[in-house]
Write an enzyme that holds these catalytic residues in place. Structure first.
Site, PDB file in Angstrom:
ATOM      1  N   GLY A  55      49.941  37.975  50.494  1.00  9.59           N
ATOM      2  CA  GLY A  55      48.742  38.180  51.301  1.00  9.59           C
ATOM      3  C   GLY A  55      48.873  37.763  52.761  1.00  9.59           C
ATOM      4  O   GLY A  55      48.277  38.386  53.641  1.00  9.59           O
ATOM      5  N   GLU A 109      48.260  30.988  55.385  1.00  6.78           N
ATOM      6  CA  GLU A 109      47.593  31.721  54.298  1.00  6.78           C
ATOM      7  C   GLU A 109      46.691  32.807  54.878  1.00  6.78           C
ATOM      8  O   GLU A 109      46.187  32.672  55.995  1.00  6.78           O
ATOM      9  CB  GLU A 109      46.725  30.770  53.468  1.00  6.78           C
ATOM     10  CG  GLU A 109      47.420  30.145  52.287  1.00  6.78           C
ATOM     11  CD  GLU A 109      47.619  31.127  51.124  1.00  6.78           C
ATOM     12  OE1 GLU A 109      47.653  32.349  51.348  1.00  6.78           O
ATOM     13  OE2 GLU A 109      47.759  30.635  49.997  1.00  6.78           O
ATOM     14  N   LYS A 141      37.084  30.571  52.731  1.00  5.69           N
ATOM     15  CA  LYS A 141      35.910  30.789  51.879  1.00  5.69           C
ATOM     16  C   LYS A 141      35.390  29.439  51.400  1.00  5.69           C
ATOM     17  O   LYS A 141      35.551  29.072  50.224  1.00  5.69           O
ATOM     18  CB  LYS A 141      36.306  31.666  50.690  1.00  5.69           C
ATOM     19  CG  LYS A 141      35.878  33.110  50.804  1.00  5.69           C
ATOM     20  CD  LYS A 141      36.110  33.822  49.487  1.00  5.69           C
ATOM     21  CE  LYS A 141      35.580  35.236  49.521  1.00  5.69           C
ATOM     22  NZ  LYS A 141      35.843  35.946  48.251  1.00  5.69           N
ATOM     23  N   ASP A 170      44.650  42.337  49.092  1.00  2.00           N
ATOM     24  CA  ASP A 170      44.721  43.523  48.231  1.00  2.00           C
ATOM     25  C   ASP A 170      43.613  43.598  47.192  1.00  2.00           C
ATOM     26  O   ASP A 170      42.944  42.613  46.894  1.00  2.00           O
ATOM     27  CB  ASP A 170      46.060  43.519  47.477  1.00  2.00           C
ATOM     28  CG  ASP A 170      46.089  42.468  46.359  1.00  2.00           C
ATOM     29  OD1 ASP A 170      45.749  41.287  46.636  1.00  2.00           O
ATOM     30  OD2 ASP A 170      46.415  42.829  45.213  1.00  2.00           O
ATOM     31  N   ARG A 176      46.491  46.442  51.431  1.00  2.00           N
ATOM     32  CA  ARG A 176      47.057  45.387  52.286  1.00  2.00           C
ATOM     33  C   ARG A 176      47.335  45.926  53.684  1.00  2.00           C
ATOM     34  O   ARG A 176      47.377  45.176  54.649  1.00  2.00           O
ATOM     35  CB  ARG A 176      48.371  44.858  51.681  1.00  2.00           C
ATOM     36  CG  ARG A 176      48.208  44.126  50.350  1.00  2.00           C
ATOM     37  CD  ARG A 176      49.520  43.444  49.996  1.00  2.00           C
ATOM     38  NE  ARG A 176      49.617  43.002  48.611  1.00  2.00           N
ATOM     39  CZ  ARG A 176      49.191  41.832  48.161  1.00  2.00           C
ATOM     40  NH1 ARG A 176      48.601  40.986  48.981  1.00  2.00           N
ATOM     41  NH2 ARG A 176      49.350  41.493  46.900  1.00  2.00           N
TER      42      ARG A 176
HETATM   43  C1  PRP Z   1      45.475  34.785  47.301  1.00  2.00           C
HETATM   44  C2  PRP Z   1      45.714  34.173  48.673  1.00  2.00           C
HETATM   45  C3  PRP Z   1      45.975  32.729  48.358  1.00  2.00           C
HETATM   46  C4  PRP Z   1      45.172  32.494  47.116  1.00  2.00           C
HETATM   47  C5  PRP Z   1      43.927  31.737  47.452  1.00  2.00           C
HETATM   48  O1  PRP Z   1      46.703  35.104  46.731  1.00  2.00           O
HETATM   49  O2  PRP Z   1      46.791  34.776  49.331  1.00  2.00           O
HETATM   50  O3  PRP Z   1      47.342  32.480  48.137  1.00  2.00           O
HETATM   51  O4  PRP Z   1      44.816  33.776  46.564  1.00  2.00           O
HETATM   52  O5  PRP Z   1      43.145  31.506  46.315  1.00  2.00           O
HETATM   53  P1  PRP Z   1      42.753  30.078  45.814  1.00  2.00           P
HETATM   54  O6  PRP Z   1      42.322  29.263  46.992  1.00  2.00           O
HETATM   55  O7  PRP Z   1      41.598  30.368  44.869  1.00  2.00           O
HETATM   56  O8  PRP Z   1      43.923  29.487  45.097  1.00  2.00           O
HETATM   57  P2  PRP Z   1      46.845  36.074  45.476  1.00  2.00           P
HETATM   58  O9  PRP Z   1      47.000  35.254  44.227  1.00  2.00           O
HETATM   59  O10 PRP Z   1      45.729  37.072  45.469  1.00  2.00           O
HETATM   60  O11 PRP Z   1      48.224  36.784  45.735  1.00  2.00           O
HETATM   61  P3  PRP Z   1      48.709  37.653  46.989  1.00  2.00           P
HETATM   62  O12 PRP Z   1      48.806  36.708  48.165  1.00  2.00           O
HETATM   63  O13 PRP Z   1      50.047  38.171  46.586  1.00  2.00           O
HETATM   64  O14 PRP Z   1      47.696  38.735  47.221  1.00  2.00           O
END
Ligand code: PRP
Length: 190
Positions: A55, A109, A141, A170, A176
């Site tokens: 992400g 992030e 968030k 995504d 993305r």
């Molecule tokens: C998303 C984002 C963070 C995480 C945040 O990744 O990139 O890494 O979720 O969520 P949290 O604070 O509830 O832990 P995701 O697992 O969707 O994978 P991606 O980055 O490959 O899209």
């Protein structure tokens, strides 16, 4: 009928221009903050930006180019187990390529949501004895937080619990590549 993914978005939350402006501001701030630290220690290596795949890839690429001073990169990939039996459990998919002992680590992030991912990364990195760990996220968030994590640089706080895509984020691995962040139309959510 068109296949253009931008037309599957009902609402743009953050435009490409807004994101670009914010990335510029954060990049300048990071540069100033780390330069202040480095001035006290001439042996200090440049900050290491750690991109959390997948992400954060787009934000990392833009943010890095808004930092006018030296940085290095590395990449890590983690995954949530996402089953009801172990909420918040995070699994390492791809580790960093180099040691971080003594380094100033800046985790980049796209979004901090519950906070489980960043908490897992911060604790794991802390055990490797870096000089410092800071967190930078484009979207914060805050209302969804389950773990108390300190975010050092946040692009945009997001109070509403909208499901957002674009600029790296995504839905089922799609969207993305949208240049902005928006909300998917319900008919495109299965
Ligand atoms: C998303 C984002 C963070 C995480 C945040 O990744 O990139 O890494 O979720 O969520 P949290 O604070 O509830 O832990 P995701 O697992 O969707 O994978 P991606 O980055 O490959 O899209």
């Amino acid at each position: 009928m068109t296949n253009k993914i931008a037309e599957r978005v009902s609402r743009v939350l953050f435009s490409a221009e807004q994101i670009s402006k914010r990335a510029h501001e954060i990049g300048e701030q990071i540069s100033v903050d780390y330069a202040n630290g480095a001035a006290r220690d001439t042996q200090r290596r440049p900050p290491l930006l750690v991109c959390v795949l997948h992400g954060a890839l787009v934000f990392m690429a833009d943010l890095a180019r808004e930092i006018p001073t030296e940085v290095e990169y590395d990449f890590i990939s983690v995954s949530s187990y996402g089953n009801g039996t172990s909420p918040g459990a995070v699994r390492l998919v791809k580790d960093l390529e180099r040691p971080i002992e003594g380094r100033d680590v800046l985790i980049v992030e796209d979004i901090v949501d519950t906070g489980y991912t960043i908490d897992y990364l911060r604790r794991g990195f802390a055990a490797r004895l870096p000089a410092s760990i800071r967190i930078c996220t484009l979207i914060d968030k805050v209302a969804r937080r389950e773990i108390d994590v300190q975010v050092d640089y946040a692009g945009f706080p997001l109070e509403q619990d909208a499901f957002i895509v674009g600029y790296g984020m995504d839905y089922r691995e799609l969207y993305r590549n949208l240049p902005f962040i928006g909300v998917l139309k319900p008919e495109h959510i299965r």
